[in-house]
Design an enzyme around this catalytic site. Structure first.
Site, short mmCIF file in Angstrom:
data_model
loop_
_atom_site.label_atom_id
_atom_site.label_comp_id
_atom_site.label_asym_id
_atom_site.label_seq_id
_atom_site.Cartn_x
_atom_site.Cartn_y
_atom_site.Cartn_z
N HIS A 299 27.46 4.39 -20.97
CA HIS A 299 28.88 4.71 -20.96
C HIS A 299 29.34 5.22 -19.60
O HIS A 299 30.55 5.34 -19.34
CB HIS A 299 29.20 5.74 -22.03
N THR B 286 16.53 -7.36 -28.22
CA THR B 286 15.40 -6.93 -29.04
C THR B 286 15.70 -7.28 -30.49
O THR B 286 16.83 -7.14 -30.95
CB THR B 286 15.13 -5.43 -28.88
#
Length: 531
Positions: free
Chosen positions: A502, A450
């Site tokens: 994560h 993006t």
């Protein structure tokens, strides 16, 4: 009996909403002729007839929520009868505008030649709609399928079309009026022959062969109007012009044609001198009409604008991503001077050879692929307790549109050249602006990029595009002081950010992956040598 089914939807989409049917039960349809549109969370999907025949039954009416492969309608496969030629319309009468209550008041005394144009059935949670400007005036002659008017609900814009060839005699509701399901909007007068031939497709013969006696006081437009979309029609209405006035290429007027025409008119027309007026309400970029609500306690204006379905769904997915993923972001900076020098040196030759400009995005796509190949977990996705490692590189490129954010995908981007990447990105951007993206353009994707820098963003933390596990954020390029060989020099620097899940990606892999991207961008030759 042939079944008309919902096309297969993308993996991330589970449902679509049925919009206005173009054909009705009993109508003859041709193979590949449009029947209905389905609105998903990202695009509008067109459903066409799989075979020539008669539309026997509509199983999923307007506003019904459907899933992949559900049956929408049934067609009786058979050859249509001999096509009929349009007949003369009944003689025009005086045009009237009646602003009295126009609920469904049809009874046995109505003329068989008068058809009531009504508001279609609205969704259960929608009770009212607002009238937008009419495309046709009272007294206008219309053809079956011509757009008459649009109505705006809090979810979408609905188009009302003429069901027959005829003359629009009366208009009961005008722009700004609030209407409900099945309210009568106007009266369309047709001949009895026209009504009896409803099941036979009507084709207008070539214009030179048409001879119709029309009263002098009736405005008639027999010119073939160019094709337009809802956005273009609304823009031309707001500007007080017709699509025919706008210079265009081919048989369709596009949004860019209207904008160019408006800019030319503004240049030719001197700006009038106007007195100082109070500061107007701030302009917004939404496409829906402003709904005025009571002023705040201090007397200032405000407005309430409903979200379209795409923006509402994007909001849900962003919240879902934050709630269901352990998102962490790592940052770095890139000296863009080598790429800028390379582009400056080779831009003319590149553009001449490939008919496309060499942009920054192709470098970032190539650099990201190098990092994904070194650290495959960045290209993976998760489901339940499993990690899915993809053996291919489908890179999603975030594109901002007026309706919301979409992410078309570059398939097998590792096999594309710089020119192919730039051409595909340009094509996706154009299709997104014109609302022509297909479901296959948005399906899948293993990693996304993006670019907030085009809007001036210095730094941001991108949100994951589930089920992907990582996303790269680009930002604006600013000249900054940096240290090189013990000296302070000025270099064009971009901050880059990598957000990752994560739960499956360790910080070491994320940081090293971002460093690999930085190294490729600061030394573009590494991309050619695949280092």
């Amino acid at each position: 009996m042939v079944q008309v089914k919902v096309p297969p939807l993308a993996e991330s989409l589970t449902e679509a909403v049925v919009m206005e049917w173009v054909k009705q039960p009993g109508d003859w349809v041709k193979a590949d002729e449009k029947l209905v549109d389905l609105e998903t969370d990202k695009i509008v999907l067109e459903v066409v007839a799989p075979q020539t025949g008669r539309l026997n039954e509509i199983l999923k009416p307007k506003d019904t929520v459907v899933g992949s492969e559900e049956v929408l309608a049934e067609i009786i496969a058979q050859a249509p009868p001999t096509e009929a030629v349009p007949v003369d319309m009944p003689e025009a009468t005086e045009v009237e505008q009646d602003k009295t209550t126009a609920k469904d008041t049809s009874d046995a005394t109505d003329s068989p030649e008068k058809i009531k144009i009504k508001v279609p059935a609205l969704a259960e949670n929608i009770t009212q709609a607002v009238m937008l400007p009419w495309y046709k005036k009272p007294g206008s002659w219309v053809k079956s399928g011509d757009h008459l008017v649009e109505i705006e609900t809090d979810g979408m814009v609905l188009e009302i079309v003429a069901p027959y060839n005829g003359q629009l005699r009366k208009i009961y509701q005008t722009e700004g009026d609030v209407v409900s399901s099945h309210d009568v909007l106007g009266d369309l007068f047709v001949s009895s022959e026209e009504m009896s031939s409803r099941e036979i497709p009507i084709q207008v013969p070539p214009m030179p062969e048409i001879q119709i006696d029309i009263p002098e006081n009736i405005e008639v437009n027999l010119a073939m109007a160019p094709k337009t979309g809802p956005a273009v029609r609304r823009m031309t209405t707001e500007l007080g012009i017709t699509p025919e006035q706008v210079p265009h290429h081919g048989d369709r007027v596009r949004r860019e044609d209207v904008l160019n025409y408006q800019q030319q008119q503004e240049k030719q027309t001197p700006a009038p001198v106007t007195p100082v007026t109070p500061k107007p309400a701030p302009q917004t970029t939404h496409t829906k009409p402003r709904i005025q609500i009571p002023a705040d306690p201090f007397g200032r204006e405000q407005e309430r604008v409903p979200m379209n379905r795409l923006r509402s769904r994007v909001s849900e997915r962003l919240l879902e991503a934050q709630q269901n993923h352990a998102i962490l972001t790592t940052f770095n900076e890139v000296n863009m001077q080598p790429i800028m020098d390379l582009r400056k040196q080779h831009q003319p030759a590149f553009e001449k050879a490939y008919d496309v400009r060499l942009g920054f995005m192709s470098f970032f796509v190539k650099a990201a692929i190098v990092a994904l190949q070194k650290y495959p977990v960045l290209n993976a996705s998760s489901t339940n307790d499993e990690i899915i490692y993809h053996g291919f590189y489908d890179i999603g490129i975030a594109v901002s549109t007026q309706r919301g954010l979409v992410v078309p995908v570059l398939r097998d981007a590792d096999q594309l050249s710089f020119a192919q990447i730039e051409k595909n990105i340009r094509a996706y951007g154009q299709k997104a602006k014109e609302n022509r993206l297909k479901m296959t353009d948005l399906e899948g994707g293993t990693f996304s990029i993006t670019n907030g820098g085009i809007f001036g963003s210095m730094l941001s933390t991108p949100i994951l595009n589930p089920p992907q596990s990582a996303i790269l954020g680009m930002h604006n390029i600013v000249e900054r002081p940096v240290a090189e060989n013990g000296e302070v020099v000025i270099r064009p620097v971009m901050y880059i950010a990598l957000s990752y899940d994560h739960r499956i990606i360790d910080g070491r892999d994320a940081v090293q992956g971002l460093v690999a991207i930085k190294q490729s961008l600061e030394d573009p030759m590494r991309l050619l040598l695949e280092l």
